[in-house]
Design a protein around this motif. Sequence first.
Motif, PDB file in Angstrom:
ATOM      1  N   THR A  55       2.816 -51.771  55.418  1.00 36.54           N
ATOM      2  CA  THR A  55       3.193 -50.939  56.816  1.00 36.54           C
ATOM      3  C   THR A  55       2.910 -49.787  56.830  1.00 36.54           C
ATOM      4  OG1 THR A  55       4.841 -52.019  56.866  1.00 36.54           O
ATOM      5  CG2 THR A  55       5.526 -50.061  57.692  1.00 36.54           C
ATOM      6  N   SER A  56       2.709 -48.703  57.529  1.00 36.69           N
ATOM      7  CA  SER A  56       2.431 -47.338  57.176  1.00 36.69           C
ATOM      8  C   SER A  56       3.565 -46.793  58.585  1.00 36.69           C
ATOM      9  CB  SER A  56       0.811 -46.585  58.195  1.00 36.69           C
ATOM     10  OG  SER A  56       0.169 -48.215  59.722  1.00 36.69           O
ATOM     11  N   PHE A  57       3.997 -45.463  58.875  1.00 31.94           N
ATOM     12  CA  PHE A  57       4.866 -44.859  59.275  1.00 31.94           C
ATOM     13  C   PHE A  57       4.641 -43.533  59.616  1.00 31.94           C
ATOM     14  CE2 PHE A  57       7.332 -47.508  55.740  1.00 31.94           C
ATOM     15  CZ  PHE A  57       8.255 -48.014  56.747  1.00 31.94           C
ATOM     16  N   VAL A  58       5.016 -43.574  61.209  1.00 32.11           N
ATOM     17  CA  VAL A  58       4.059 -42.234  62.286  1.00 32.11           C
ATOM     18  C   VAL A  58       5.845 -41.821  62.348  1.00 32.11           C
ATOM     19  CG1 VAL A  58       2.952 -41.159  63.973  1.00 32.11           C
ATOM     20  CG2 VAL A  58       1.955 -43.320  62.752  1.00 32.11           C
ATOM     21  N   THR A  87      -4.974 -48.402  72.451  1.00 34.77           N
ATOM     22  CA  THR A  87      -4.548 -47.870  71.097  1.00 34.77           C
ATOM     23  C   THR A  87      -5.386 -49.362  69.831  1.00 34.77           C
ATOM     24  OG1 THR A  87      -2.432 -47.359  71.841  1.00 34.77           O
ATOM     25  CG2 THR A  87      -2.522 -47.926  69.206  1.00 34.77           C
ATOM     26  N   LEU A  88      -5.770 -50.225  70.579  1.00 31.53           N
ATOM     27  CA  LEU A  88      -6.257 -50.552  69.702  1.00 31.53           C
ATOM     28  C   LEU A  88      -7.968 -50.933  69.525  1.00 31.53           C
ATOM     29  CD1 LEU A  88      -4.055 -54.344  69.724  1.00 31.53           C
ATOM     30  CD2 LEU A  88      -3.910 -52.751  68.360  1.00 31.53           C
ATOM     31  N   ALA A  89      -8.138 -50.078  70.704  1.00 35.52           N
ATOM     32  CA  ALA A  89      -9.783 -50.228  70.909  1.00 35.52           C
ATOM     33  C   ALA A  89      -9.830 -48.520  69.691  1.00 35.52           C
ATOM     34  CB  ALA A  89      -9.714 -49.759  72.437  1.00 35.52           C
ATOM     35  N   TYR A  90      -8.977 -48.071  70.275  1.00 30.51           N
ATOM     36  CA  TYR A  90      -9.561 -47.214  69.015  1.00 30.51           C
ATOM     37  C   TYR A  90      -9.480 -47.467  67.418  1.00 30.51           C
ATOM     38  CZ  TYR A  90      -8.952 -42.924  72.757  1.00 30.51           C
ATOM     39  OH  TYR A  90      -9.173 -42.589  73.297  1.00 30.51           O
ATOM     40  N   ALA A  91      -8.592 -48.160  67.328  1.00 29.61           N
ATOM     41  CA  ALA A  91      -8.662 -48.647  65.788  1.00 29.61           C
ATOM     42  C   ALA A  91      -9.610 -49.852  65.328  1.00 29.61           C
ATOM     43  CB  ALA A  91      -7.274 -49.066  65.841  1.00 29.61           C
ATOM     44  N   GLN A  92     -10.295 -50.533  66.506  1.00 27.99           N
ATOM     45  CA  GLN A  92     -10.970 -51.839  65.800  1.00 27.99           C
ATOM     46  C   GLN A  92     -12.092 -51.116  65.155  1.00 27.99           C
ATOM     47  OE1 GLN A  92     -12.780 -53.667  70.250  1.00 27.99           O
ATOM     48  NE2 GLN A  92     -14.067 -54.512  68.311  1.00 27.99           N
ATOM     49  N   ILE A 132      -5.446 -52.216  58.398  1.00 25.19           N
ATOM     50  CA  ILE A 132      -5.115 -52.466  59.089  1.00 25.19           C
ATOM     51  C   ILE A 132      -3.796 -52.015  60.266  1.00 25.19           C
ATOM     52  CG2 ILE A 132      -4.147 -53.711  61.482  1.00 25.19           C
ATOM     53  CD1 ILE A 132      -6.030 -56.870  59.988  1.00 25.19           C
ATOM     54  N   ALA A 133      -3.377 -51.935  59.009  1.00 24.97           N
ATOM     55  CA  ALA A 133      -1.844 -50.707  59.374  1.00 24.97           C
ATOM     56  C   ALA A 133      -2.068 -49.074  59.606  1.00 24.97           C
ATOM     57  CB  ALA A 133      -0.931 -50.779  58.241  1.00 24.97           C
ATOM     58  N   ASN A 134      -3.145 -48.453  58.787  1.00 28.33           N
ATOM     59  CA  ASN A 134      -3.705 -47.273  58.920  1.00 28.33           C
ATOM     60  C   ASN A 134      -4.301 -46.895  59.803  1.00 28.33           C
ATOM     61  OD1 ASN A 134      -2.488 -46.714  56.354  1.00 28.33           O
ATOM     62  ND2 ASN A 134      -3.796 -47.241  55.180  1.00 28.33           N
ATOM     63  N   ALA A 135      -5.324 -47.696  60.513  1.00 30.96           N
ATOM     64  CA  ALA A 135      -6.047 -47.522  61.495  1.00 30.96           C
ATOM     65  C   ALA A 135      -5.892 -47.578  62.941  1.00 30.96           C
ATOM     66  CB  ALA A 135      -7.031 -49.002  61.425  1.00 30.96           C
ATOM     67  N   VAL A 136      -4.091 -48.055  62.891  1.00 31.75           N
ATOM     68  CA  VAL A 136      -3.853 -48.592  64.193  1.00 31.75           C
ATOM     69  C   VAL A 136      -2.913 -46.940  63.521  1.00 31.75           C
ATOM     70  CG1 VAL A 136      -1.878 -49.302  65.280  1.00 31.75           C
ATOM     71  CG2 VAL A 136      -3.408 -51.287  64.671  1.00 31.75           C
ATOM     72  N   ALA A 137      -2.231 -46.936  63.021  1.00 34.99           N
ATOM     73  CA  ALA A 137      -1.126 -45.067  62.761  1.00 34.99           C
ATOM     74  C   ALA A 137      -2.076 -44.226  63.544  1.00 34.99           C
ATOM     75  CB  ALA A 137      -0.600 -45.587  61.757  1.00 34.99           C
ATOM     76  N   ASP A 138      -3.470 -44.530  62.449  1.00 36.31           N
ATOM     77  CA  ASP A 138      -4.458 -42.729  63.288  1.00 36.31           C
ATOM     78  C   ASP A 138      -4.532 -43.265  64.519  1.00 36.31           C
ATOM     79  OD1 ASP A 138      -4.289 -42.322  60.817  1.00 36.31           O
ATOM     80  OD2 ASP A 138      -5.962 -42.813  60.520  1.00 36.31           O
ATOM     81  N   ALA A 139      -4.973 -44.614  65.463  1.00 32.44           N
ATOM     82  CA  ALA A 139      -5.620 -44.642  66.279  1.00 32.44           C
ATOM     83  C   ALA A 139      -3.766 -44.198  67.642  1.00 32.44           C
ATOM     84  CB  ALA A 139      -5.798 -45.794  66.896  1.00 32.44           C
ATOM     85  N   LEU A 140      -3.284 -44.891  67.335  1.00 31.18           N
ATOM     86  CA  LEU A 140      -1.915 -44.127  68.370  1.00 31.18           C
ATOM     87  C   LEU A 140      -1.208 -42.109  67.572  1.00 31.18           C
ATOM     88  CD1 LEU A 140       0.723 -45.130  69.948  1.00 31.18           C
ATOM     89  CD2 LEU A 140       2.050 -45.343  67.380  1.00 31.18           C
ATOM     90  N   SER A 141      -1.744 -41.634  66.905  1.00 34.47           N
ATOM     91  CA  SER A 141      -1.462 -40.261  66.746  1.00 34.47           C
ATOM     92  C   SER A 141      -2.527 -39.897  67.585  1.00 34.47           C
ATOM     93  CB  SER A 141      -1.527 -39.957  64.984  1.00 34.47           C
ATOM     94  OG  SER A 141      -0.373 -40.931  64.517  1.00 34.47           O
ATOM     95  N   LEU A 142      -3.654 -39.945  67.533  1.00 37.33           N
ATOM     96  CA  LEU A 142      -4.971 -39.207  68.346  1.00 37.33           C
ATOM     97  C   LEU A 142      -4.560 -39.220  69.771  1.00 37.33           C
ATOM     98  CD1 LEU A 142      -8.259 -40.497  66.284  1.00 37.33           C
ATOM     99  CD2 LEU A 142      -6.871 -38.186  66.361  1.00 37.33           C
ATOM    100  N   SER A 143      -4.272 -41.029  70.236  1.00 40.22           N
ATOM    101  CA  SER A 143      -4.497 -41.021  71.266  1.00 40.22           C
ATOM    102  C   SER A 143      -2.746 -39.737  71.871  1.00 40.22           C
ATOM    103  CB  SER A 143      -3.893 -42.073  71.539  1.00 40.22           C
ATOM    104  OG  SER A 143      -3.218 -42.818  70.774  1.00 40.22           O
ATOM    105  N   VAL A 153       5.981 -33.387  72.229  1.00 37.90           N
ATOM    106  CA  VAL A 153       6.418 -34.389  71.035  1.00 37.90           C
ATOM    107  C   VAL A 153       5.090 -34.597  70.585  1.00 37.90           C
ATOM    108  CG1 VAL A 153       7.134 -36.574  70.019  1.00 37.90           C
ATOM    109  CG2 VAL A 153       8.248 -35.123  72.076  1.00 37.90           C
ATOM    110  N   LYS A 154       4.967 -34.330  69.175  1.00 36.74           N
ATOM    111  CA  LYS A 154       3.501 -34.908  68.195  1.00 36.74           C
ATOM    112  C   LYS A 154       3.912 -35.134  66.958  1.00 36.74           C
ATOM    113  CE  LYS A 154       0.012 -32.069  65.772  1.00 36.74           C
ATOM    114  NZ  LYS A 154      -0.701 -30.775  65.313  1.00 36.74           N
ATOM    115  N   LEU A 155       2.991 -36.250  67.238  1.00 40.18           N
ATOM    116  CA  LEU A 155       3.214 -37.631  66.508  1.00 40.18           C
ATOM    117  C   LEU A 155       2.909 -37.707  64.784  1.00 40.18           C
ATOM    118  CD1 LEU A 155       2.464 -41.485  68.066  1.00 40.18           C
ATOM    119  CD2 LEU A 155       4.921 -40.217  67.625  1.00 40.18           C
ATOM    120  N   LEU A 156       2.955 -37.252  64.088  1.00 40.04           N
ATOM    121  CA  LEU A 156       2.730 -37.218  62.460  1.00 40.04           C
ATOM    122  C   LEU A 156       2.414 -38.379  61.864  1.00 40.04           C
ATOM    123  CD1 LEU A 156       4.436 -33.488  61.939  1.00 40.04           C
ATOM    124  CD2 LEU A 156       1.376 -34.072  63.076  1.00 40.04           C
ATOM    125  N   LEU A 157       1.493 -38.443  60.410  1.00 35.98           N
ATOM    126  CA  LEU A 157       1.131 -39.661  59.791  1.00 35.98           C
ATOM    127  C   LEU A 157       2.761 -39.276  58.499  1.00 35.98           C
ATOM    128  CD1 LEU A 157       0.490 -42.348  59.423  1.00 35.98           C
ATOM    129  CD2 LEU A 157      -1.426 -40.852  57.862  1.00 35.98           C
TER     130      LEU A 157
END
Length: 234
Positions: A55-58, A87-92, A132-143, A153-157
């Motif tokens: 699990t990763s937290f954002v 989001t999953l397209a960015y993380a794939q 997988i967890a880190n890839a989706v977290a980074d993709a959500l933050s970037l998008s 509002v800004k998303l931070l890892l």
Amino acid sequence: MADAVDPKESEHRSGRRRPSRRRVPVWWPLPACALVGLAAGGAYGVLKAPEYAATSFVVAVPDDTTEPATALGFAQAYGRIATSGSTLAYAQPRAGVGARQLRTQVRAETSPESPMIAITGTSKSPSGAADIANAVADALSLSSNQATKNTGVKLLLFSQAVAPTEPASPSAAISGAVGLCAGGLLGGLWLLARPGGRTRRRPEEPEAQPAVEGYASLPAQGEHADAKEKESVR
């Protein structure tokens, strides 16, 4: 004429006895179903490959012009789109898993009291779950950060996922215990719902006679009076 021989006496003399029939107890489905459930649950735990989860937290952080309640609302919204197709397209590429399979190996959870999003990845390998967890977290933050000027509002890892040391799937012992309980429950339900579950009255037991037969044996009121008159005449 020769005397008739009693069959029981002849059997006793010969030392042979008829084999007694042993009846199967009516509660046999309960242990039988419990043993079947134990075997099925244990086999499932042994044969199934272990599954790992990371699990990763954002966290959603508001800017100077945005209230904290707004960041909490956007955290709920971003949690819903964490597993969306965009989001999953960015993380794939980083996850190394196809988009269709990636959708089944990731989940996002939010809290109504905290602007934090927990993204959990699952895989048959510990490193694959963390990737997988880190890839989706980074993709959500970037998008989501592309719209920071409009949302405020800004998303931070907040915390990266680490490869787990133990599997998240239940062990063979736990699977066997669950199967044992489920089998025992099914066996008990079968005993309650079986067709011959109700007790039947034995034929040897005498039936209760109605109370009308008792009154029929009593003398009538006129007959009782006539008997009294005859006794007075005597």
